[in-house]
Design an enzyme around this catalytic site. Structure first.
Site, PDB file in Angstrom:
ATOM      1  N   ALA A  69      33.794 -18.441 102.975  1.00 39.76           N
ATOM      2  CA  ALA A  69      34.571 -19.474 103.661  1.00 39.76           C
ATOM      3  C   ALA A  69      35.748 -19.974 102.812  1.00 39.76           C
ATOM      4  CB  ALA A  69      33.665 -20.624 104.065  1.00 39.76           C
ATOM      5  N   CYS A  70      36.949 -19.757 103.332  1.00 38.02           N
ATOM      6  CA  CYS A  70      38.184 -20.266 102.714  1.00 38.02           C
ATOM      7  C   CYS A  70      38.335 -19.892 101.237  1.00 38.02           C
ATOM      8  CB  CYS A  70      38.298 -21.781 102.867  1.00 38.02           C
ATOM      9  SG  CYS A  70      39.402 -22.233 104.187  1.00 38.02           S
ATOM     10  N   HIS A  71      37.710 -18.829 100.846  1.00 38.18           N
ATOM     11  CA  HIS A  71      37.696 -18.427  99.447  1.00 38.18           C
ATOM     12  C   HIS A  71      38.902 -17.526  99.222  1.00 38.18           C
ATOM     13  CE1 HIS A  71      35.704 -16.360  95.931  1.00 38.18           C
ATOM     14  NE2 HIS A  71      35.310 -17.597  95.725  1.00 38.18           N
TER      15      HIS A  71
END
Lengths: 458, 458
Positions: A406-408
């Site tokens: 996630a959103c990495h």
């Protein structure tokens, strides 16, 4: 305060709205039911959403199953007592926890006493790795006392892990290495299977190896790692090592549970991490530890009120525990159904992408030498009008998916794809699409149609 | 599957029961409301309970406010996305967390950026104490590097605390002492006030003192500790110490929040622990840290996905955070009302006990030199037919109270009462009775009546 009240066939119904709280009471003779509003929408906007937005990011998190919401909500109202209190309301909470612990245990073929609740997977993973360091220090202390060797500093515990672990393993072990707390071998996964080679794991073992920690299934590719094979090999190696030098085996099962069968005995692990919100449960977790503190070392991270047999103090989060228990029960009962439904829809997605985009797509993590989770599709768009994964997602907001964790680092290629030998060009153009229990072929059709529109436009 | 359906004045109502899940749908034109069952009881048994059971253990835990349950339940259904995800459902969750953080901050007069969510008070307290050790090591490392002194082992951080702290402070500091991680001064509280003397705190300061950690209000006696006076004195001492040798001030405000005004600026603290379930919120918590990681040191306990600005990784427990925010908002708005209501009922209880039992009762923790929480009454039954507190409670199960911290050594006298100079005889006969926002004088009458019955019988 709005109030609506009707008597109907002997029933008394009241609907009241005080500020932002809307409750509904249903009275019939001696029976009282109290409902609380959980969702309100204009049907028009619901239909609008359904035809437009498709959630395909179930590896990031799942919605909560209705049964789980009900277990939590029920417990919020009726099992709010302090589970350590001796009176009635405390006992009720205690009972809820006991039941949940049994469900979590049954899901993975464990005993209830081997389950300890945590605030989530990050705490679980950090805890297990820290425990290994402390265990090594104690075991080593005993050893140096017996042989009189005082060169303590040079002797550090050694960990073996893979190069595709979640940050809650990777960053802890990097920290251990940086701070000279431990030596760590980060094994590269094979480029022909996306999985670690069992022989590589065995070859990496040193006399100081205290723990092997390898995930059960990767979050981006879905590739399942050969934990049970490692378990068997380590068991035979351990027979030749003293009890104090036993190699401990941990697996982070965050992505596997709820998608494939997970049984701690088959895996042969000493520790396993459980994360509720990956299988339609709440945002807490648990660790499995085989006979914690006796046959398997476990050192508490916290000191406090003695909860969880002093292993994990802190007043228990009863409602979330109740929800985790319910989510585990659902998996235990329905796993085959969930798994086959997800696989059918994921396979449909991949066929559809192939038929629509031909050579302009390629799939990352589909190897004949390894198995994948049934819900995960990692696909790169490499045609003429190709663009980075995060650009695709920003141009097609109706597809709620991701490029990796996630959103990495949205704008950089996934280090996990690079690790399995995917080129930088292809890795940058990847999307991680993960389906869930309720994802339908119609959802897939809508998503693929929106992708087609994007690529026809550009 | 039972199904009940009615159309009424243009409204369509359906009530369906599938297995253990009961939902109620309310459809009117374009509006859809979905309710979920949170409580069901036969009114007869409700009345039965109301007339018999009185919960008087609000210091152990509180029920959740209806508004809090609704915030949690709403969030379970609509804000289940991963707050780190970039798409819509993630953003929604992120917004819920942002709003909650602001409410928690406002409740204690802080900035939102100073609030970090934790799994509860135990994690918060352990974290803050561990941070001080790490901070000392770093600061000390810098110092020894500059002066070339290599006698690292002798120099340990020094903590000052009281002898009436919660186990999540007490046991951590005892562990530090046992393991030679730190030196600790456990200051005895005054027998004439139940509180630490500010002068004793100041006198205990050494050049190695890194942190003072003293609770804001005691959980058993309710005695409020002089944190703001300590804050002022430490501020002036800190002016003479270098920045690296600044004494850090922490208070565990678990029992104070929701009962008395708590303002971090007035208190002058660097750290403060917040525990949701003590003020009608959920089983999570938060820590207040003044400019975490910049003007106030803060070292993460965990490594992982980078949540909470890398200070506390782990996917956020959005529903519980939403509930904590709502509980904080309620306290922020209604504190005076809650506080005065509780005080009225607690005072009524003490008057009633005095008038019914005369010299056969004495109150522990009622000092003219200190203030108490408005909801706490610690009373010992010392008359002819006196019996230990835990025996009273087991003989009068209608009173849901405790003898001290939840189930904490029921059969031994409270170490906190002994610490404030109460004799062993009196301490063994103590009950901790703590009232809540909804406790009524009728509840008190019922409880006192049951106690009278017991003592008349024996």
């Amino acid at each position: 305060m709005h109030h609506w009240c009707r008597s109907l066939l002997g029933l008394k119904l009241t609907l009241s709205d005080s500020g932002r709280r809307l409750t509904f009471n249903f009275n019939y003779s001696l029976i009282k039911l109290k409902f609380i509003l959980i969702d309100s929408q204009q049907t028009q906007s619901i239909q609008h959403l359904a035809s437009k937005m498709v959630y395909l990011d179930y590896n990031a998190t799942t919605p909560l199953a209705d049964e789980v919401i009900q277990a939590i909500t029920h417990s919020l109202s009726v099992a709010w007592g302090n589970p350590s209190s001796c009176h009635d309301i405390g006992t009720k909470a205690n009972h809820v926890i006991k039941e949940a612990r049994q469900h979590v245990a049954s899901m993975i073929g464990a005993k209830a006493t081997d389950i300890i609740f945590t605030s989530g997977g990050t705490e679980g993973n950090n805890w297990i790795l820290q425990t290994a360091v402390q265990h090594y220090q104690k075991a080593f202390e005993a050893k140096i006392k017996s042989i009189g060797d005082m060169d303590v500093k040079r002797n550090k515990p050694h960990f073996i892990t893979s190069n595709i672990e979640h940050d809650s393993i990777k960053l802890v072990l990097e920290h251990f290495k940086d701070q000279e707390i431990a030596d760590v071998t980060f094994l590269p996964v094979s480029k022909s299977s996306g999985a670690v080679h069992v022989e590589d794991v065995v070859a990496a073992v040193t006399p100081s190896t205290v723990m092997i920690s390898i995930m059960l299934a990767n979050n981006e590719t879905g590739v399942i790692q050969p934990i049970s094979d490692i378990g068997r090999r380590i068991k035979s190696i351990n027979r030749q090592r003293g009890d104090n030098q036993r190699i401990l085996l941990h697996t982070d099962a965050a992505q596997a549970i709820g998608k494939i069968g997970v049984n701690v005995e088959d895996l042969g692990v000493d520790y396993l991490t459980i994360v509720g919100h990956k299988f339609y449960g709440p945002r807490i977790g648990a660790v499995y530890v085989l006979n914690p503190g006796t046959s398997t070392p476990l050192y508490p991270l916290f000191f406090g009120g003695g909860q969880e047999r002093n292993l994990r103090p802190g007043t228990e989060n009863t409602p979330m525990i109740a929800g985790l228990g319910k989510a585990a029960e659902l998996v235990h009962i329905n796993l085959d159904l969930y798994s086959s439904k997800m696989q059918e829809v994921r396979d449909y997605l991949e066929e559809k992408l192939e038929s629509c985009f031909g050579d302009s797509v390629c799939f990352n993590g589909r190897f004949k030498d390894s198995q994948r989770l049934p819900n995960t599709c990692n696909v790169s768009f490499i045609g003429k009008s190709a663009m980075p994964g995060h650009e695709i997602l920003s141009q097609v907001p109706s597809i709620q998916a991701s490029v990796g964790a996630a959103c990495h680092a949205q704008d950089r290629p996934s280090h996990i794809l690079l690790a399995i030998g995917i080129s930088d060009f292809v890795a940058r153009r990847a999307l991680r699409i993960s389906v869930g229990r309720e994802t339908t072929k119609q959802d897939i059709d809508a998503a693929v149609q929106d992708l087609q529109k994007l690529f026809n436009k550009t």
